[in-house]
Scaffold this active site. Structure first.
Site, mmCIF file in Angstrom:
data_model
loop_
_atom_site.group_PDB
_atom_site.id
_atom_site.type_symbol
_atom_site.label_atom_id
_atom_site.label_comp_id
_atom_site.label_asym_id
_atom_site.label_seq_id
_atom_site.Cartn_x
_atom_site.Cartn_y
_atom_site.Cartn_z
ATOM 1 N N TYR A 118 6.332 6.073 9.998
ATOM 2 C CA TYR A 118 5.488 5.474 8.952
ATOM 3 C C TYR A 118 6.149 5.762 7.609
ATOM 4 O O TYR A 118 6.499 6.914 7.322
ATOM 5 C CB TYR A 118 4.096 6.108 8.986
ATOM 6 C CG TYR A 118 3.222 5.718 7.805
ATOM 7 C CD1 TYR A 118 2.291 4.689 7.909
ATOM 8 C CD2 TYR A 118 3.340 6.370 6.568
ATOM 9 C CE1 TYR A 118 1.509 4.312 6.827
ATOM 10 C CE2 TYR A 118 2.563 6.001 5.479
ATOM 11 C CZ TYR A 118 1.652 4.970 5.617
ATOM 12 O OH TYR A 118 0.881 4.599 4.549
ATOM 13 N N GLU A 206 3.782 -0.684 2.473
ATOM 14 C CA GLU A 206 3.429 0.152 3.622
ATOM 15 C C GLU A 206 4.139 -0.417 4.842
ATOM 16 O O GLU A 206 3.846 -1.534 5.267
ATOM 17 C CB GLU A 206 1.918 0.185 3.843
ATOM 18 C CG GLU A 206 1.517 1.218 4.881
ATOM 19 C CD GLU A 206 0.003 1.321 5.048
ATOM 20 O OE1 GLU A 206 -0.663 0.283 5.175
ATOM 21 O OE2 GLU A 206 -0.501 2.459 5.055
#
Ligand code: GDP
Ligand code: MN
Length: 396
Positions: A118, A206
């Site tokens: 991530y 993101e």
């Protein structure tokens, strides 16, 4: 402004960030053509079909599917396009899918295991600096990681005067447990990712997951990109990326008539001039026990036409049970605003919700008299608290 995954990936790619490649398609036939083209360009045999909506969690909702041949590409694309996709991030009605991204399958087997990370870039408002937030726990809901295993989330803050330093990029690759070529690829990846974030005037990147392929390439498999609206004037070419179908319909309409409107969950519609007064008005409504249905700044020139436009916008929200008009007459005279309210009210015929008007400032007394004598179902107030209490009394 939020972008679709395929648009976000194009921006990343233009700054040299490696991405999972794909082509957008609007129907099953286009999907097949896209798949053939991708195979020619990348050599991929399998494809992933990914619903393009402004919401995450598409995989969980059935909006991301692997196709092992062209027949499956056609079938899956046909099913996903037009579906009402419900994910953990949409409302319970879901969102209609107008297009899919046909992407190369990048989870192919090879010399090493694939791993998912991530990585996000965002502004740390407490320090006023951009930061890279990253985790070994890719592909998962980052909120869950933050709650259950917060020690697996790392941050790297960037000094704006020097930008992301090479040692920081290396620290990120190290903390993600990478070595060899994957380590080098990751330092390149985060460096170009950060450049892309700054140059595109984004307020959020993101990337979840960032993938380490089985042959040690690092690439963005997903991309959630938000561009700062206040910087859009510097990127005229981004304007066409706006997908109005994905945005709140009332907000889009308000924007078109030049009103500053944000839809909220409550039941008290607010019409206020000035953003600061609008915020204070919302606070007061809450303090009196109500919930604002919107933020609406009508701006400095609250004439009849604007007041009417604002009324129409507020009344589009079926949750509105009362409207509070709170205007400070500084440059604009209160009696003119009052006349505007009265004219707009008459123009609109029936308004079925009680209206409380508080006008303060130049000619406030004349304004109150105008409202009180208008014979319309409008309550006037001069004090802020008095107005909020009146709103509460009509809700009870
Ligand atoms: P999200 O669910 O909306 O966050 O959409 P993502 O783009 O993150 O995709 C969801 C999941 O689909 C990813 O976490 C991957 O596990 C899977 N996925 C994405 N691309 C591929 C691919 O090329 N091959 C395979 N087998 N799975 C993929
Ligand atoms: Mn994702």
């Amino acid at each position: 402004m939020n972008l679709h995954e395929y648009q976000g990936k194009e921006i990343l790619n233009s700054y040299g960030v490696r991405i999972q490649r794909g082509i957008v398609a609007h129907n099953a036939q286009e999907a097949v053509t896209a798949a053939k083209q991708l195979t020619a360009e990348t050599g991929t045999g399998w494809h992933v079909i990914k619903a393009q909506i402004h919401a995450g969690g598409r995989g969980k909702g059935g909006g991301v599917k692997l196709a092992k041949n062209l027949k499956e590409v056609e079938e899956i694309a046909g099913k996903i396009i037009g579906m009402q996709l419900i994910t953990p991030q949409t409302s319970k009605e879901g969102k209609k899918v107008h297009q899919v991204l046909v992407a190369e399958d990048v989870y192919y087997p090879g010399p090493s295991e694939t791993s998912e990370f991530y990585i996000s870039v965002l502004l740390n408002r407490a320090t006023g600096r951009n930061m890279i937030m990253y985790s070994t726990e890719g592909g998962m809901d980052i909120e869950t990681v933050a709650e259950e295993t917060p020690h697996l989330i790392f941050t790297e803050e960037v000094d704006p005067s020097v930008g992301l330093m090479p040692f920081q990029a290396r620290r990120i690759a190290f903390n993600l447990g990478l070595e060899g070529n994957a380590f080098k690829e990751m330092t390149k990846f985060v460096t170009s990712l950060y450049t892309a974030y700054v140059k595109s005037d984004a307020s959020l990147f993101e990337i979840n997951p960032v993938l380490k392929t089985s042959d040690d390439k690092i690439m963005a498999v997903d991309a959630k990109v938000t561009i700062d609206d206040n910087a859009l004037y510097r990127h005229r070419n981004y304007e066409e990326l706006r997908d109005l179908r994905e945005e709140n319909a009332i907000e889009v309409e308000a924007k078109a008539v030049g009103l500053n409107y944000v839809d909220l969950d409550g039941n008290v519609g607010c019409m206020v001039n000035g953003a600061g007064l609008a915020m204070a008005t919302m606070d007061l409504i809450k303090q009196a026990g109500g919930e604002p249905a919107n933020f609406l700044d009508v701006g400095g020139t609250a004439d009849a036409a604007r007041v009417e436009a604002a009324f129409r916008i507020i009344l589009k929200d079926p949750a509105v049970k009362a409207i509070l008009i709170n205007i400070f007459g500084g440059i604009v005279r209160c009696d003119r605003v009052a006349q505007g309210v009265i004219d707009a009210y008459k123009n609109m015929g029936t308004i079925n919700v009680p209206i409380i008007v508080r006008l303060q400032g130049t000619n406030a007394d004349i304004a109150k008299e105008l409202i009180d004598k208008s014979g319309l179902d409008v309550m006037s107030a001069t004090e802020f608290q008095e107005a909020a209490d009146k709103v509460q009394s009509v809700l009870d």
